[in-house]
Motif scaffolding. Structure first.
Motif, mmCIF file in Angstrom:
data_model
loop_
_atom_site.group_PDB
_atom_site.id
_atom_site.type_symbol
_atom_site.label_atom_id
_atom_site.label_comp_id
_atom_site.label_asym_id
_atom_site.label_seq_id
_atom_site.Cartn_x
_atom_site.Cartn_y
_atom_site.Cartn_z
ATOM 1 N N PRO A 54 0.916 -0.851 0.217
ATOM 2 C CA PRO A 54 0.137 -0.020 -0.228
ATOM 3 C C PRO A 54 0.994 1.073 0.184
ATOM 4 O O PRO A 54 1.416 1.563 0.797
ATOM 5 N N GLY A 55 0.584 2.828 -1.330
ATOM 6 C CA GLY A 55 1.246 3.507 -0.687
ATOM 7 C C GLY A 55 2.597 3.405 -1.751
ATOM 8 O O GLY A 55 2.785 4.795 -2.423
ATOM 9 N N VAL A 91 0.699 -5.569 3.104
ATOM 10 C CA VAL A 91 0.627 -6.262 1.754
ATOM 11 C C VAL A 91 -0.880 -6.465 1.004
ATOM 12 O O VAL A 91 -1.893 -6.551 2.162
ATOM 13 N N VAL A 92 -1.258 -5.596 0.249
ATOM 14 C CA VAL A 92 -3.077 -5.599 -0.028
ATOM 15 C C VAL A 92 -2.522 -6.839 -1.443
ATOM 16 O O VAL A 92 -2.037 -6.924 -1.586
ATOM 17 N N PRO A 93 -4.592 -7.153 -1.325
ATOM 18 C CA PRO A 93 -4.334 -8.327 -2.737
ATOM 19 C C PRO A 93 -3.887 -7.010 -3.952
ATOM 20 O O PRO A 93 -3.931 -6.338 -4.096
ATOM 21 N N GLY A 94 -3.285 -7.744 -4.885
ATOM 22 C CA GLY A 94 -3.292 -7.797 -6.464
ATOM 23 C C GLY A 94 -3.912 -6.802 -7.282
ATOM 24 O O GLY A 94 -3.812 -6.639 -7.855
ATOM 25 N N PRO A 153 -4.024 0.276 -6.443
ATOM 26 C CA PRO A 153 -2.837 0.873 -5.497
ATOM 27 C C PRO A 153 -2.902 1.967 -4.862
ATOM 28 O O PRO A 153 -3.875 3.073 -5.628
ATOM 29 N N THR A 154 -3.406 1.896 -3.824
ATOM 30 C CA THR A 154 -3.693 3.519 -3.544
ATOM 31 C C THR A 154 -2.471 3.678 -1.865
ATOM 32 O O THR A 154 -1.287 3.326 -1.838
ATOM 33 N N ALA A 155 -2.735 5.337 -1.993
ATOM 34 C CA ALA A 155 -1.623 5.610 -0.968
ATOM 35 C C ALA A 155 -2.246 5.720 0.595
ATOM 36 O O ALA A 155 -3.561 5.522 1.091
ATOM 37 N N ALA A 156 -1.262 4.811 0.856
ATOM 38 C CA ALA A 156 -1.817 4.372 2.582
ATOM 39 C C ALA A 156 -1.106 5.336 3.201
ATOM 40 O O ALA A 156 -0.074 6.218 2.714
#
Length: 145
Positions: free
Chosen positions: A58-59, A132-135, A139-142
């Motif tokens: 993330p991010g 980690v986020v699912p692929g 994608p986002t700014a964490a």
């Protein structure tokens, strides 16, 4: 007309990696996380199939390897909004920490003197239990800690 250089002495990839890595200090997963927390830009250069299979940080800015120099050159016409200057702290992340070393050296050649890469790549990040986020997620700014 360009000047012609003499013959290039071949070098194996292991020696090339050793040479480029001697030009900067690599970071481990915890150091990369701390750098990101302090404002560094994480750049994921893995190809899409690996991101889908293993997930995303993330991010992190996702820039496939063949676009990296164009997207991170702060003076380039195709730069990413995040490419704010040559003093930007950049941590390049590939899958296992090999391609990212060559990418970091290329960024140094562009004047991004604080560029480095993650030893062990995304796999080291994930093994360290870092976010980690699912692929399949965009994608986002964490939020930074």
């Amino acid at each position: 007309m360009s000047a012609r250089r003499g013959p290039v002495t071949p070098v194996g990839i292991d020696e090339l990696l050793e040479r480029v890595r001697a030009g900067y200090t690599r970071v481990d997963a915890q150091e990369a996380y701390a750098a990101w927390s302090a404002g560094a830009l994480l750049v994921d250069i893995r190809y899409q199939a690996l991101r889908e299979r293993d997930g995303l940080i993330p991010g992190a800015l996702v820039v496939e390897r063949n676009e990296l120099e164009w997207r991170l050159d702060p003076t380039g016409s195709h730069r990413a909004a995040e490419a704010t200057g040559h003093d930007l702290r950049v941590v390049v992340i590939c899958n296992e920490g090999y391609a990212s070393s060559l990418a970091a050296a290329s960024l140094h050649a562009l004047g991004l003197h604080r560029a480095t890469d993650l030893t062990g790549g995304f796999q080291a990040w994930k093994s360290a239990g870092l976010p980690v986020v699912p692929g399949s997620e965009p994608p986002t700014a964490a939020p930074r800690p």
